[in-house]
Motif scaffolding. Structure first.
Motif, PDB file in Angstrom:
ATOM      1  N   PHE A  94       0.834  -1.200   0.000  1.00  0.00           N
ATOM      2  CA  PHE A  94       0.000   0.000   0.000  1.00  0.00           C
ATOM      3  C   PHE A  94       0.872   1.256   0.000  1.00  0.00           C
ATOM      4  CE2 PHE A  94      -3.480   2.845   1.340  1.00  0.00           C
ATOM      5  CZ  PHE A  94      -4.530   2.321   0.607  1.00  0.00           C
ATOM      6  N   ASP A  95       1.779   1.334  -0.979  1.00  0.00           N
ATOM      7  CA  ASP A  95       2.657   2.496  -1.057  1.00  0.00           C
ATOM      8  C   ASP A  95       2.792   2.984  -2.502  1.00  0.00           C
ATOM      9  OD1 ASP A  95       4.123   0.188  -1.732  1.00  0.00           O
ATOM     10  OD2 ASP A  95       6.018   1.078  -1.135  1.00  0.00           O
ATOM     11  N   LEU A  96       3.018   4.284  -2.614  1.00  0.00           N
ATOM     12  CA  LEU A  96       3.263   4.931  -3.902  1.00  0.00           C
ATOM     13  C   LEU A  96       4.768   5.069  -4.053  1.00  0.00           C
ATOM     14  CD1 LEU A  96       1.722   6.355  -6.281  1.00  0.00           C
ATOM     15  CD2 LEU A  96       2.081   8.494  -5.029  1.00  0.00           C
ATOM     16  N   ALA A  97       5.330   4.638  -5.181  1.00  0.00           N
ATOM     17  CA  ALA A  97       6.792   4.547  -5.276  1.00  0.00           C
ATOM     18  C   ALA A  97       7.307   4.902  -6.658  1.00  0.00           C
ATOM     19  CB  ALA A  97       7.240   3.131  -4.909  1.00  0.00           C
ATOM     20  N   VAL A  98       8.598   5.254  -6.690  1.00  0.00           N
ATOM     21  CA  VAL A  98       9.330   5.456  -7.937  1.00  0.00           C
ATOM     22  C   VAL A  98      10.750   4.953  -7.710  1.00  0.00           C
ATOM     23  CG1 VAL A  98       9.954   7.844  -7.348  1.00  0.00           C
ATOM     24  CG2 VAL A  98       9.967   7.107  -9.746  1.00  0.00           C
ATOM     25  N   THR A  99      11.309   4.239  -8.700  1.00  0.00           N
ATOM     26  CA  THR A  99      12.596   3.572  -8.530  1.00  0.00           C
ATOM     27  C   THR A  99      13.529   3.876  -9.687  1.00  0.00           C
ATOM     28  OG1 THR A  99      11.533   1.762  -7.331  1.00  0.00           O
ATOM     29  CG2 THR A  99      13.733   1.341  -8.212  1.00  0.00           C
ATOM     30  N   ARG A 100      14.749   4.275  -9.343  1.00  0.00           N
ATOM     31  CA  ARG A 100      15.808   4.493 -10.327  1.00  0.00           C
ATOM     32  C   ARG A 100      16.763   3.307 -10.318  1.00  0.00           C
ATOM     33  NH1 ARG A 100      17.635  10.875  -9.420  1.00  0.00           N
ATOM     34  NH2 ARG A 100      15.756  11.813 -10.322  1.00  0.00           N
ATOM     35  N   PHE A 101      17.388   3.044 -11.464  1.00  0.00           N
ATOM     36  CA  PHE A 101      18.286   1.894 -11.611  1.00  0.00           C
ATOM     37  C   PHE A 101      19.665   2.361 -12.071  1.00  0.00           C
ATOM     38  CE2 PHE A 101      14.060   0.324 -11.828  1.00  0.00           C
ATOM     39  CZ  PHE A 101      14.081  -0.986 -11.391  1.00  0.00           C
ATOM     40  N   SER A 102      20.705   1.747 -11.513  1.00  0.00           N
ATOM     41  CA  SER A 102      22.068   2.122 -11.896  1.00  0.00           C
ATOM     42  C   SER A 102      22.468   1.547 -13.244  1.00  0.00           C
ATOM     43  CB  SER A 102      23.059   1.636 -10.833  1.00  0.00           C
ATOM     44  OG  SER A 102      23.235   0.218 -10.925  1.00  0.00           O
ATOM     45  N   GLY A 103      21.807   0.452 -13.654  1.00  0.00           N
ATOM     46  CA  GLY A 103      22.191  -0.236 -14.884  1.00  0.00           C
ATOM     47  C   GLY A 103      23.073  -1.449 -14.641  1.00  0.00           C
ATOM     48  N   ARG A 104      23.358  -1.723 -13.357  1.00  0.00           N
ATOM     49  CA  ARG A 104      24.189  -2.888 -13.020  1.00  0.00           C
ATOM     50  C   ARG A 104      23.347  -3.940 -12.306  1.00  0.00           C
ATOM     51  NH1 ARG A 104      28.081   1.424 -10.912  1.00  0.00           N
ATOM     52  NH2 ARG A 104      27.092   0.975  -8.905  1.00  0.00           N
ATOM     53  N   THR A 105      23.759  -5.192 -12.444  1.00  0.00           N
ATOM     54  CA  THR A 105      23.071  -6.270 -11.747  1.00  0.00           C
ATOM     55  C   THR A 105      23.382  -6.200 -10.248  1.00  0.00           C
ATOM     56  OG1 THR A 105      24.910  -7.782 -12.165  1.00  0.00           O
ATOM     57  CG2 THR A 105      23.082  -7.800 -13.741  1.00  0.00           C
ATOM     58  N   ALA A 106      22.477  -6.775  -9.446  1.00  0.00           N
ATOM     59  CA  ALA A 106      22.612  -6.737  -7.989  1.00  0.00           C
ATOM     60  C   ALA A 106      22.799  -8.145  -7.450  1.00  0.00           C
ATOM     61  CB  ALA A 106      21.363  -6.112  -7.378  1.00  0.00           C
ATOM     62  N   PRO A 107      23.332  -8.267  -6.239  1.00  0.00           N
ATOM     63  CA  PRO A 107      23.435  -9.593  -5.603  1.00  0.00           C
ATOM     64  C   PRO A 107      22.044 -10.204  -5.430  1.00  0.00           C
ATOM     65  CG  PRO A 107      24.701  -7.944  -4.390  1.00  0.00           C
ATOM     66  CD  PRO A 107      23.875  -7.193  -5.390  1.00  0.00           C
ATOM     67  N   LEU A 108      21.975 -11.519  -5.383  1.00  0.00           N
ATOM     68  CA  LEU A 108      20.703 -12.218  -5.233  1.00  0.00           C
ATOM     69  C   LEU A 108      20.016 -11.775  -3.938  1.00  0.00           C
ATOM     70  CD1 LEU A 108      19.093 -14.409  -6.793  1.00  0.00           C
ATOM     71  CD2 LEU A 108      20.068 -16.080  -5.189  1.00  0.00           C
ATOM     72  N   HIS A 109      18.779 -11.314  -4.068  1.00  0.00           N
ATOM     73  CA  HIS A 109      18.038 -10.816  -2.906  1.00  0.00           C
ATOM     74  C   HIS A 109      17.585 -11.993  -2.035  1.00  0.00           C
ATOM     75  CE1 HIS A 109      14.949  -8.658  -0.563  1.00  0.00           C
ATOM     76  NE2 HIS A 109      15.564  -7.555  -0.941  1.00  0.00           N
ATOM     77  N   PRO A 110      17.653 -11.848  -0.707  1.00  0.00           N
ATOM     78  CA  PRO A 110      17.278 -12.969   0.168  1.00  0.00           C
ATOM     79  C   PRO A 110      15.786 -13.161   0.333  1.00  0.00           C
ATOM     80  CG  PRO A 110      17.947 -11.085   1.490  1.00  0.00           C
ATOM     81  CD  PRO A 110      18.216 -10.720   0.054  1.00  0.00           C
ATOM     82  N   GLY A 111      14.954 -12.218  -0.162  1.00  0.00           N
ATOM     83  CA  GLY A 111      13.517 -12.312   0.072  1.00  0.00           C
ATOM     84  C   GLY A 111      13.192 -11.876   1.487  1.00  0.00           C
ATOM     85  N   GLY A 112      12.031 -12.296   1.982  1.00  0.00           N
ATOM     86  CA  GLY A 112      11.688 -11.991   3.365  1.00  0.00           C
ATOM     87  C   GLY A 112      10.361 -11.305   3.574  1.00  0.00           C
ATOM     88  N   ALA A 113       9.741 -10.743   2.517  1.00  0.00           N
ATOM     89  CA  ALA A 113       8.422 -10.132   2.680  1.00  0.00           C
ATOM     90  C   ALA A 113       7.390 -11.224   2.910  1.00  0.00           C
ATOM     91  CB  ALA A 113       8.055  -9.315   1.443  1.00  0.00           C
ATOM     92  N   PRO A 114       6.415 -10.993   3.808  1.00  0.00           N
ATOM     93  CA  PRO A 114       5.447 -12.050   4.114  1.00  0.00           C
ATOM     94  C   PRO A 114       4.543 -12.377   2.936  1.00  0.00           C
ATOM     95  CG  PRO A 114       4.797  -9.977   5.149  1.00  0.00           C
ATOM     96  CD  PRO A 114       6.180  -9.778   4.601  1.00  0.00           C
ATOM     97  N   ASN A 115       4.333 -13.677   2.723  1.00  0.00           N
ATOM     98  CA  ASN A 115       3.397 -14.174   1.722  1.00  0.00           C
ATOM     99  C   ASN A 115       3.641 -13.595   0.326  1.00  0.00           C
ATOM    100  OD1 ASN A 115       1.667 -15.874   3.476  1.00  0.00           O
ATOM    101  ND2 ASN A 115       1.242 -13.926   4.479  1.00  0.00           N
ATOM    102  N   ILE A 116       4.909 -13.628  -0.070  1.00  0.00           N
ATOM    103  CA  ILE A 116       5.270 -13.268  -1.439  1.00  0.00           C
ATOM    104  C   ILE A 116       6.417 -14.186  -1.857  1.00  0.00           C
ATOM    105  CG2 ILE A 116       6.860 -11.431  -0.732  1.00  0.00           C
ATOM    106  CD1 ILE A 116       5.963  -9.887  -3.253  1.00  0.00           C
ATOM    107  N   PRO A 117       6.344 -14.806  -3.024  1.00  0.00           N
ATOM    108  CA  PRO A 117       7.385 -15.756  -3.422  1.00  0.00           C
ATOM    109  C   PRO A 117       8.770 -15.121  -3.469  1.00  0.00           C
ATOM    110  CG  PRO A 117       5.456 -15.959  -4.841  1.00  0.00           C
ATOM    111  CD  PRO A 117       5.234 -14.736  -4.003  1.00  0.00           C
ATOM    112  N   VAL A 118       9.759 -15.868  -3.014  1.00  0.00           N
ATOM    113  CA  VAL A 118      11.143 -15.378  -3.030  1.00  0.00           C
ATOM    114  C   VAL A 118      11.566 -15.040  -4.460  1.00  0.00           C
ATOM    115  CG1 VAL A 118      13.556 -15.992  -2.593  1.00  0.00           C
ATOM    116  CG2 VAL A 118      11.799 -16.599  -0.933  1.00  0.00           C
ATOM    117  N   ALA A 119      11.138 -15.851  -5.427  1.00  0.00           N
ATOM    118  CA  ALA A 119      11.521 -15.611  -6.825  1.00  0.00           C
ATOM    119  C   ALA A 119      11.027 -14.247  -7.310  1.00  0.00           C
ATOM    120  CB  ALA A 119      10.960 -16.720  -7.718  1.00  0.00           C
ATOM    121  N   VAL A 120       9.857 -13.823  -6.850  1.00  0.00           N
ATOM    122  CA  VAL A 120       9.326 -12.514  -7.245  1.00  0.00           C
ATOM    123  C   VAL A 120      10.192 -11.405  -6.652  1.00  0.00           C
ATOM    124  CG1 VAL A 120       7.357 -10.943  -7.038  1.00  0.00           C
ATOM    125  CG2 VAL A 120       6.973 -13.360  -7.531  1.00  0.00           C
ATOM    126  N   MET A 121      10.563 -11.557  -5.392  1.00  0.00           N
ATOM    127  CA  MET A 121      11.433 -10.569  -4.747  1.00  0.00           C
ATOM    128  C   MET A 121      12.789 -10.504  -5.436  1.00  0.00           C
ATOM    129  SD  MET A 121       9.925  -9.085  -2.094  1.00  0.00           S
ATOM    130  CE  MET A 121      11.270  -8.582  -1.019  1.00  0.00           C
TER     131      MET A 121
END
Length: 314
Positions: free
Chosen positions: A181-208
């Motif tokens: 329930f948030d309004l957001a805007v995201t900028r990207f550096s253009g580089r890949t990031a380390p694999l995210h560990p996930g952790g948000a409740p009731n959301i697939p790790v692959a989506v995170m």
């Protein structure tokens, strides 16, 4: 309270907002899941989001057999509208008795319009995640409350769009994520990031992990929770450089939470300032600068926005 607001940046009180937010949060999850299944996957889950509109929140156009349709939560007339390009439309008043009633009414109206929308009918990023059809929690909806919050989001959206325009790299739309329930805007550096560990409740790790597959600097607005009962702006980056939280940001009142790993600025500070738009822009720009500096982002990604405006105006 009437629907009219005399201040373009209305005052917000979480304790006044929270019951209405709880209901609208579940409604946006249901609508958002319709958009999820009716829109092709777009990187970082951008296909699932809603958008601030001239009357509330909208899905924008989605494809179906007869053309396109959209769903709008109207916080002026306090109705939900389903509009189709075939000219067959449905509406119903907001204020369902329960989440289950809202879900059943919306699904029934979509079916009546010939729109096949079989969703995974369980909310995300909340705990417990009660299936919509089984959620008989009473809905509390006060139109004036949601109108006030939406009016604030209109102002915030405009500043976010302005901020977004000052970046030449990959950048998300300004969009509303119904999971948190948030309004957001995201900028990207253009580089890949380390694999995210996930952790948000009731959301697939692959989506995170797909959402955070590239380096980001993200900012947003969130109306608060019982743990943090204040509407606030946030800004974070992923991955988070060691010195990120030590950077000086603006305006006075902005702070870094070591627990959350994010910068915060309460909505109250922005609303009470002499120039709320400028105050918010200071926060957005300075926290991006903190991410770009400590993360060694390409300086050329930042546009000379005023210079471009001046040239266009000649």
């Amino acid at each position: 309270m009437s629907n009219a607001t005399t201040h373009p940046w209305p005052k917000l009180d979480y304790h006044y907002l929270k019951d209405t937010i709880a209901s609208v949060h579940m409604w946006t999850q249901i609508i958002g899941k319709v958009r999820l299944i009716k829109t092709p996957w777009i990187n970082h889950s951008w296909h699932v989001t809603l958008y601030v509109s001239a009357t509330g929140l909208t899905t924008g156009s989605m494809a179906y057999e007869k053309g396109v349709f959209q769903i709008d939560l109207d916080f002026v007339t306090h109705q939900l509208h389903i509009t189709t390009s075939a000219g067959n439309n449905r509406s119903f008043a907001l204020g369902a008795d329960t989440v289950a009633q809202f879900y059943n009414t919306l699904m029934g109206d979509l079916q009546a319009l010939g729109i096949d929308a079989e969703i995974y009918a369980v909310p995300n990023e909340v705990d417990p995640a009660i299936p919509f059809a089984e959620n008989h929690t009473p809905c509390k909806y006060e139109g004036a409350v949601m109108h006030t919050l939406w009016q604030a989001m209109v102002q915030i959206n405009n500043v976010f769009v302005e901020f977004r325009s000052g970046f030449s790299g990959k950048c998300s739309p300004v969009h509303f994520f119904w999971g948190a329930f948030d309004l957001a805007v995201t900028r990207f550096s253009g580089r890949t990031a380390p694999l995210h560990p996930g952790g948000a409740p009731n959301i697939p790790v692959a989506v995170m992990q797909e959402a955070y597959s590239q380096e980001v600097s993200s900012a947003g607005f969130w109306p608060g929770s019982e743990q943090f009962p204040q509407p606030a702006f946030y800004s974070y980056c992923y991955p988070t450089p060691a010195d990120y939280g030590n950077q000086q940001v603006s305006p006075p009142g902005a702070f870094y939470s070591n627990e959350m790993g994010e910068f915060f600025l309460t909505y109250e500070v922005v609303q009470a300032s002499a120039n709320p738009s400028d105050t918010l822009m200071q926060f957005l720009q300075s926290t991006y600068d903190a991410a770009a500096l400590t993360g060694n982002w390409d300086k050329q990604l930042q546009c000379d926005l005023q210079g471009l405006k001046n040239n266009v105006g000649k």
